[in-house]
Design an enzyme around this catalytic site. Sequence first.
Site, PDB file in Angstrom:
ATOM      1  N   GLU A 295       0.803  -1.230   0.000  1.00 38.73           N
ATOM      2  CA  GLU A 295       0.000   0.000   0.000  1.00 38.73           C
ATOM      3  C   GLU A 295       0.841   1.287   0.000  1.00 38.73           C
ATOM      4  OE1 GLU A 295      -3.976  -1.518   2.237  1.00 38.73           O
ATOM      5  OE2 GLU A 295      -2.303  -0.996   3.522  1.00 38.73           O
TER       6      GLU A 295
HETATM    7  C1  NGO Z   1      -4.058  -4.704   4.535  1.00 35.23           C
HETATM    8  C2  NGO Z   1      -3.096  -3.619   4.947  1.00 35.23           C
HETATM    9  C3  NGO Z   1      -2.962  -3.486   6.463  1.00 35.23           C
HETATM   10  C4  NGO Z   1      -4.335  -3.527   7.134  1.00 35.23           C
HETATM   11  C5  NGO Z   1      -5.059  -4.791   6.731  1.00 35.23           C
HETATM   12  C6  NGO Z   1      -6.423  -4.855   7.359  1.00 35.23           C
HETATM   13  C7  NGO Z   1      -1.947  -5.391   4.144  1.00 35.23           C
HETATM   14  C8  NGO Z   1      -0.860  -6.256   3.686  1.00 35.23           C
HETATM   15  N1  NGO Z   1      -1.856  -4.082   4.346  1.00 35.23           N
HETATM   16  O1  NGO Z   1      -3.182  -5.837   4.443  1.00 35.23           O
HETATM   17  O2  NGO Z   1      -2.281  -2.298   6.773  1.00 35.23           O
HETATM   18  O3  NGO Z   1      -4.156  -3.508   8.530  1.00 35.23           O
HETATM   19  O4  NGO Z   1      -5.189  -4.883   5.325  1.00 35.23           O
HETATM   20  O5  NGO Z   1      -7.134  -6.004   7.026  1.00 35.23           O
END
Ligand code: NGO
Length: 484
Positions: A295
């Site tokens: 992200e």
């Molecule tokens: C995503 C995000 C995390 C969140 C999570 C919540 C990943 C790999 N990055 O997973 O920061 O906490 O979802 O479900």
Amino acid sequence: MHNLIPKPVLATPAAGSFTIRSNTKISVTPGTDEMLKLGHVLADVLQSATGFATPVAAGDAAPDSGGIWLSLAGAQTLGGEGYALTISSERVTLSAAQPAGIFRGVQTLRQLLPLAGAGVLAAGEIRDTPRFGWRGVMLDVCRHFFGVDDVKRVIDLMAHFKLNVLHLHLSDDQGWRIEIKAWPKLTEIGGSTQVGGGKGGYYTQVDYAELVAYAQERYITIVPEIDMPGHTNAALASYAELNCDGVAREPYTGTEVGFSSLCTGKELTYQFLDDVIGELAALTAGPYIHIGGDETAATKTADFIAFIERVQGIVEAHGKQVLGWEEIGQTKLRPGALVQQWNTNPKLMVHTRQAVAQGARVILSPANRVYLDMKYTPETSLGATWAGIVDVQDAYAWDPATLMAGVSESDIAGVEAPLWTETCKTIGDVEFFMFPRVLGAAEIAWSPATGRDWDEYKVRLGAQGPRLRALGVNFYRSRQVPWA
Ligand code: NGO
């Protein structure tokens, strides 16, 4: 033998039984400290089931009367974690090629012993080896912090189900949780809060070393993650100079993602990471350091690629191998790198395929199957729904080898169930999100695909109910499961 989780590769019941008595002894071969210690692990299991204190000694066969023999002799085909267990009315023999196999076999014995009363083991034979070498759980200690005792509880419960990797998500926007001596404000400032504005916390290096050792005694590897270049607000709040504009960010206690980025064009960023990864590598027993990479909406793609390629070199320079979320698949990966698949949107899954095309292996953490922070039902009070509603059956009824086109058995290093903690505040919440779904992940990662079936599994899972209760686990009593 019908109720074991994970289900063994081969289990053949026989007539008769072995009874643990006050004069039962354990002998271990060879008589090394490690094997004697494993003998005592078993003795503790027997004592809690029967009340008898079973003596442990070195010996090269089962003790004459009423004996249990733990042996590393003559089991070379069982691999690093496999074991063979033979129970007859005279003796119990647990053999393995490696001490880790003995430890896994002791967990099988734990589940075979009745919860209370006489220590009677039904006769039979088990031969068991794991399907995947990586059988993990991830705990996010950033959104909410969990102290040393809570993490030990998680490690203990993982060990019962033959899980062998604990991935600790140690840095994120809301918190920096590991002491770095060269950059003390990371924990002073970055460790001082959490989601909702609580006081946060962090592990000193002494605490962390204690966790690593505690896990090692249970043949569990701790994999530390420092998430980068995104998910870095806690670091950017701790040191103004890490920001491109030289201005420290405010500590963050919300739950948005994708707004922070390390300054990828600044040399100081790489000095910082060299210090952080260097100190972390020195504390890490296993081969992997997780560099996050998920992200990164606040980082330009070209900058992200150059950054990840450079950071891989830093990890290697400290003698470790890189593991990252699937997004790192769009960069040139070093040999031996692992990627962790998590997205369920087919468009985004392309990065995992890019990684596999480069020869990297994959850890599967599909969010709609094994994200432990998802709600069990729409009514579950805590948890998220962005990846779907994940009841116990959803978490179990899938197979790694058919999850993604282009990612086959040999590309897969294993399965990991992540617990993100935006809504998870206490160890009771942790247990509720983990149990019973994590047993499904443990079985998917350990047991052969053939013969795995929800209708059969749910009965075995139901039979674990009294054991989970005896362990004091706060588990979700899913209506999908016929709880005993
Ligand atoms: C995503 C995000 C995390 C969140 C999570 C919540 C990943 C790999 N990055 O997973 O920061 O906490 O979802 O479900």
